[in-house]
Write an enzyme that holds these catalytic residues in place. Structure first.
Site, PDB file in Angstrom:
ATOM      1  N   LYS A 236       0.852  -1.193   0.000  1.00  8.78           N
ATOM      2  CA  LYS A 236       0.000   0.000   0.000  1.00  8.78           C
ATOM      3  C   LYS A 236       0.883   1.237   0.000  1.00  8.78           C
ATOM      4  O   LYS A 236       1.767   1.380   0.840  1.00  8.78           O
ATOM      5  CB  LYS A 236      -0.925   0.003   1.233  1.00  8.78           C
ATOM      6  CG  LYS A 236      -1.698   1.315   1.423  1.00  8.78           C
ATOM      7  CD  LYS A 236      -2.729   1.243   2.550  1.00  8.78           C
ATOM      8  CE  LYS A 236      -3.303   2.623   2.873  1.00  8.78           C
ATOM      9  NZ  LYS A 236      -4.313   2.602   3.962  1.00  8.78           N
ATOM     10  N   ASP A 241      -2.576  10.084   3.918  1.00  9.13           N
ATOM     11  CA  ASP A 241      -3.994   9.745   4.012  1.00  9.13           C
ATOM     12  C   ASP A 241      -4.682  10.700   4.987  1.00  9.13           C
ATOM     13  O   ASP A 241      -4.627  10.500   6.195  1.00  9.13           O
ATOM     14  CB  ASP A 241      -4.150   8.291   4.485  1.00  9.13           C
ATOM     15  CG  ASP A 241      -5.604   7.903   4.672  1.00  9.13           C
ATOM     16  OD1 ASP A 241      -6.488   8.621   4.139  1.00  9.13           O
ATOM     17  OD2 ASP A 241      -5.863   6.875   5.331  1.00  9.13           O
ATOM     18  N   LYS A 248      -9.971  12.744   8.752  1.00 11.02           N
ATOM     19  CA  LYS A 248      -9.522  12.245  10.052  1.00 11.02           C
ATOM     20  C   LYS A 248      -9.350  13.419  11.008  1.00 11.02           C
ATOM     21  O   LYS A 248      -8.976  14.507  10.580  1.00 11.02           O
ATOM     22  CB  LYS A 248      -8.161  11.549   9.901  1.00 11.02           C
ATOM     23  CG  LYS A 248      -8.193  10.217   9.184  1.00 11.02           C
ATOM     24  CD  LYS A 248      -6.779   9.636   9.097  1.00 11.02           C
ATOM     25  CE  LYS A 248      -6.742   8.370   8.269  1.00 11.02           C
ATOM     26  NZ  LYS A 248      -7.401   7.222   8.883  1.00 11.02           N
ATOM     27  N   ASP A 259       1.532   6.047   5.729  1.00  7.16           N
ATOM     28  CA  ASP A 259       0.546   5.137   5.133  1.00  7.16           C
ATOM     29  C   ASP A 259       1.081   4.450   3.863  1.00  7.16           C
ATOM     30  O   ASP A 259       0.336   3.807   3.134  1.00  7.16           O
ATOM     31  CB  ASP A 259      -0.745   5.918   4.848  1.00  7.16           C
ATOM     32  CG  ASP A 259      -1.988   5.052   4.979  1.00  7.16           C
ATOM     33  OD1 ASP A 259      -1.889   3.960   5.568  1.00  7.16           O
ATOM     34  OD2 ASP A 259      -3.059   5.473   4.490  1.00  7.16           O
ATOM     35  N   ASP A 318     -12.199   7.280   3.618  1.00  7.92           N
ATOM     36  CA  ASP A 318     -11.028   6.932   4.426  1.00  7.92           C
ATOM     37  C   ASP A 318     -10.683   5.440   4.307  1.00  7.92           C
ATOM     38  O   ASP A 318      -9.644   5.009   4.787  1.00  7.92           O
ATOM     39  CB  ASP A 318     -11.293   7.320   5.888  1.00  7.92           C
ATOM     40  CG  ASP A 318     -10.017   7.407   6.701  1.00  7.92           C
ATOM     41  OD1 ASP A 318      -8.931   7.399   6.090  1.00  7.92           O
ATOM     42  OD2 ASP A 318     -10.114   7.500   7.947  1.00  7.92           O
ATOM     43  N   GLU A 320      -9.564   4.004   1.840  1.00  6.09           N
ATOM     44  CA  GLU A 320      -8.996   4.232   0.505  1.00  6.09           C
ATOM     45  C   GLU A 320      -7.945   3.211   0.125  1.00  6.09           C
ATOM     46  O   GLU A 320      -7.738   2.933  -1.051  1.00  6.09           O
ATOM     47  CB  GLU A 320      -8.407   5.654   0.451  1.00  6.09           C
ATOM     48  CG  GLU A 320      -6.970   5.808   0.981  1.00  6.09           C
ATOM     49  CD  GLU A 320      -6.791   5.418   2.433  1.00  6.09           C
ATOM     50  OE1 GLU A 320      -7.773   5.503   3.201  1.00  6.09           O
ATOM     51  OE2 GLU A 320      -5.679   5.009   2.821  1.00  6.09           O
ATOM     52  N   ARG A 322      -7.788  -0.012   0.431  1.00  6.12           N
ATOM     53  CA  ARG A 322      -8.285  -1.203  -0.267  1.00  6.12           C
ATOM     54  C   ARG A 322      -8.645  -0.890  -1.726  1.00  6.12           C
ATOM     55  O   ARG A 322      -8.635  -1.779  -2.572  1.00  6.12           O
ATOM     56  CB  ARG A 322      -9.470  -1.802   0.504  1.00  6.12           C
ATOM     57  CG  ARG A 322     -10.686  -0.936   0.546  1.00  6.12           C
ATOM     58  CD  ARG A 322     -11.652  -1.373   1.634  1.00  6.12           C
ATOM     59  NE  ARG A 322     -11.137  -1.039   2.973  1.00  6.12           N
ATOM     60  CZ  ARG A 322     -11.716  -1.397   4.113  1.00  6.12           C
ATOM     61  NH1 ARG A 322     -12.808  -2.126   4.092  1.00  6.12           N
ATOM     62  NH2 ARG A 322     -11.205  -1.041   5.269  1.00  6.12           N
TER      63      ARG A 322
HETATM   64  N1  BES Z   1      -4.461   4.342   6.862  1.00  9.36           N
HETATM   65  C1  BES Z   1      -5.637   4.051   7.583  1.00  9.36           C
HETATM   66  C2  BES Z   1      -5.431   2.962   8.640  1.00  9.36           C
HETATM   67  C3  BES Z   1      -4.577   3.315   9.811  1.00  9.36           C
HETATM   68  C4  BES Z   1      -5.174   3.724  10.980  1.00  9.36           C
HETATM   69  C5  BES Z   1      -3.211   3.180   9.760  1.00  9.36           C
HETATM   70  C6  BES Z   1      -4.386   4.029  12.070  1.00  9.36           C
HETATM   71  C7  BES Z   1      -2.430   3.474  10.849  1.00  9.36           C
HETATM   72  C8  BES Z   1      -3.022   3.907  12.002  1.00  9.36           C
HETATM   73  C9  BES Z   1      -6.727   3.545   6.650  1.00  9.36           C
HETATM   74  O1  BES Z   1      -6.717   4.112   5.405  1.00  9.36           O
HETATM   75  C10 BES Z   1      -8.033   3.890   7.261  1.00  9.36           C
HETATM   76  O2  BES Z   1      -8.302   5.055   7.406  1.00  9.36           O
HETATM   77  N2  BES Z   1      -8.817   2.881   7.599  1.00  9.36           N
HETATM   78  C11 BES Z   1     -10.101   3.067   8.158  1.00  9.36           C
HETATM   79  C12 BES Z   1     -11.052   2.126   7.446  1.00  9.36           C
HETATM   80  C13 BES Z   1     -12.475   2.354   7.782  1.00  9.36           C
HETATM   81  C14 BES Z   1     -12.934   3.703   7.308  1.00  9.36           C
HETATM   82  C15 BES Z   1     -13.292   1.247   7.170  1.00  9.36           C
HETATM   83  C16 BES Z   1     -10.044   2.781   9.646  1.00  9.36           C
HETATM   84  O3  BES Z   1      -9.397   1.804  10.033  1.00  9.36           O
HETATM   85  O4  BES Z   1     -10.608   3.542  10.401  1.00  9.36           O
HETATM   86 ZN    ZN Z   2      -4.910   4.742   4.684  1.00  6.98          ZN
HETATM   87 MG    MG Z   3      -7.838   5.903   5.329  1.00 11.22          MG
END
Ligand code: BES
Ligand code: ZN
Ligand code: MG
Length: 469
Positions: A236, A241, A248, A259, A318, A320, A322
């Protein structure tokens, strides 16, 4: 610099004491006077003003030679030597288990990393020389390999620690090209127009809010000329992000320059694999984009397409990672000769809830391939743990008005994210590793604060043990 040499004799020696096993008058006295209790990781420095004498390091008896406690002990030992200004030391390996010594040296080498790129006054570089006397050739070879792999780890850490103002798709792709210039790794960089031609709609949607154009990078290493088939690493590569319109909160956004840790891991791993000239074929791919807000950005409720053609309902801008990975994994499954795909991503916050900051979450569609990934991770001290896929959760990933949805209600976020990705692997044996909670953090075990480079060693070990001619 931490130097490991083999023949230099110094007047300071390191004694590894496996729970009082090492017999000497001095040690007996230390134990008797309760100056040293021979507990795991305990260090006692007994040197004169010239820093000559003996340094004791206690290790638990019966530890597996690759146990993480040994790496941590090595790391702490190196820090202690620096603090005590003991810069040259011998370890006689004649009586020692070579595996234990190499694992200890690994910890010592890890102590060499600090990220000071942005400090105008650079941190002092630690100057230690550990000379291993009577080291068998196999141990010397192992240590050389460790140095190469740790270099790969540190390359990944530097990329992850570099902030998004400096590391964005174009600049990161340029760095990758620079890294492999003149090496056996051939790098292809696709720009926005070429990504459009590939039909990577999902990847493009995520990057559409940023002024920085996306890049798609393919790195190819063919160390086995007998076949054009290969394992593929997917990483990834969100160089930032923000969450997009699902913005966020500031505190959660702060770290989001990291990220692209999955991407950095695949770069670091293929670098180590090629430097070691492993007789294996490996291709690493990563889609680089920034997830920001603007009049061009994708929005909640949008239904977008993908390279595969599957349509996706955007439940959250968010979720994103995937989306970018969907196209990257599909590319790996259909445009390359991938026999296996292993993908690493900082994908979900939920992985940290489930596993904390030391365990990687895993999803797999193939038992045999996963067991290899598991063994590799366990061996190098990057434990990963597989979660199950159920029919109910497979249903949950389906969209209401589109084929799929990217944000899935009802919990099990690590699993549903993995199921979403698996949809794009086209039946190729696939393992997804969620490194969101293990890629970056405070100082711990044998890691300095910041990026850990998690994944590099797992990937290297996976290939070295299972995919070489
Ligand atoms: N990059 C984030 C995941 C992340 C969170 C990495 C904390 C490191 C620390 C990812 O893109 C994300 O925002 N995931 C969301 C998915 C959700 C919206 C389904 C999440 O985990 O909140
Ligand atoms: Zn992310
Ligand atoms: Mg995200």
């Amino acid at each position: 610099m931490i130097k490991i040499t083999y023949d230099n004799k110094f007047n300071t020696k390191l004694v590894l004491d496996l729970e009082g096993k090492a017999k000497s008058k001095e040690l007996e006295l230390l134990l008797e006077k309760k100056l040293f209790s021979a507990k795991q990781g305990e260090i006692f420095v007994n040197v004169n003003l010239n820093r000559e004498g003996t340094v004791y390091l206690a290790l638990e008896k019966g530890l597996d030679g690759c146990h993480d406690k040994i790496r941590t002990a090595g790391f702490n030992l190196a820090k202690k030597l620096v603090q005590e200004k003991v810069s040259k030391i011998n370890l006689d390996c004649k009586e020692e288990d070579p595996k234990l010594v190499s694992t200890l040296i690994q910890g010592i080498l890890y102590s060499n990393y600090n990220f000071d790129k942005y400090k105008t006054t650079k941190l002092d570089k630690e100057e230690i020389e550990v000379s291993l006397l009577n080291a068998p050739k196999a141990l010397k070879d192992k240590i050389k390999e460790l140095e190469v792999v740790i270099n790969g780890v540190n390359i990944a850490r530097d990329f992850v620690n570099t902030r998004a103002i400096d590391l964005y798709p174009e600049s990161y792709a340029n760095e990758i090209v620079k890294l492999f210039k003149g090496s056996k790794v051939k790098v292809e960089v696709y720009d926005k127009k070429q990504i459009e031609e590939l039909g990577m709609h999902a990847l493009l949607a995520v990057g559409s809010g940023s002024d920085k154009e996306p890049r798609f990078v393919v790195m190819k290493y063919f160390g086995n000329s007998e076949t054009d088939k290969h394992i593929t690493f997917v990483g990834k590569g969100l160089t930032y992000d923000s969450g997009g319109y699902d913005l966020k909160p500031g505190k959660s956004m702060f770290d989001m320059y990291d990220d692209m840790a999955g991407s950095a891991a695949v770069v670091g791993a293929i670098k180590a694999i090629s430097d070691m000239k492993l007789k294996a074929n490996v291709v690493a791919v990563t889609g680089l984009v920034e997830n920001l807000i603007s009049g061009h950005a994708y929005k909640n409720g949008d239904i977008i397409s993908s390279m595969k053609g599957s349509t996706i309902e955007i439940g959250s801008t968010d979720a994103e990672g995937r989306l970018t990975l969907a196209d990257t994994i599909y590319y790996a499954a259909t445009k390359l000769n991938s026999t296996h795909i292993i993908e690493l991503s900082t994908l979900t916050g939920s992985v940290g809830v489930a596993f904390g900051s030391d365990i990687v979450g895993a999803i797999a569609n193939d038992d045999d391939f996963y067991s290899k990934v598991f063994e590799a991770g366990k061996h190098v001290g990057e434990l990963n743990w597989r979660l199950p896929i159920t029919d109910t959760l497979k249903e949950a990933v389906k969209g209401e008005f589109a084929d799929l949805r990217n944000s899935i209600p009802g919990g099990a976020g690590v699993i549903t994210a993995g199921i979403f990705l698996e949809h794009f692997s086209e039946g190729v044996p696939f393992v997804h590793l969620d490194i969101a909670s293990t890629a970056n953090g405070g100082a711990k075990r044998y890691y300095a604060a910041g990026a850990t480079g998690v994944g590099v060693r797992t990937l290297y070990k996976l290939v070295a043990s299972n995919f070489c001619k």
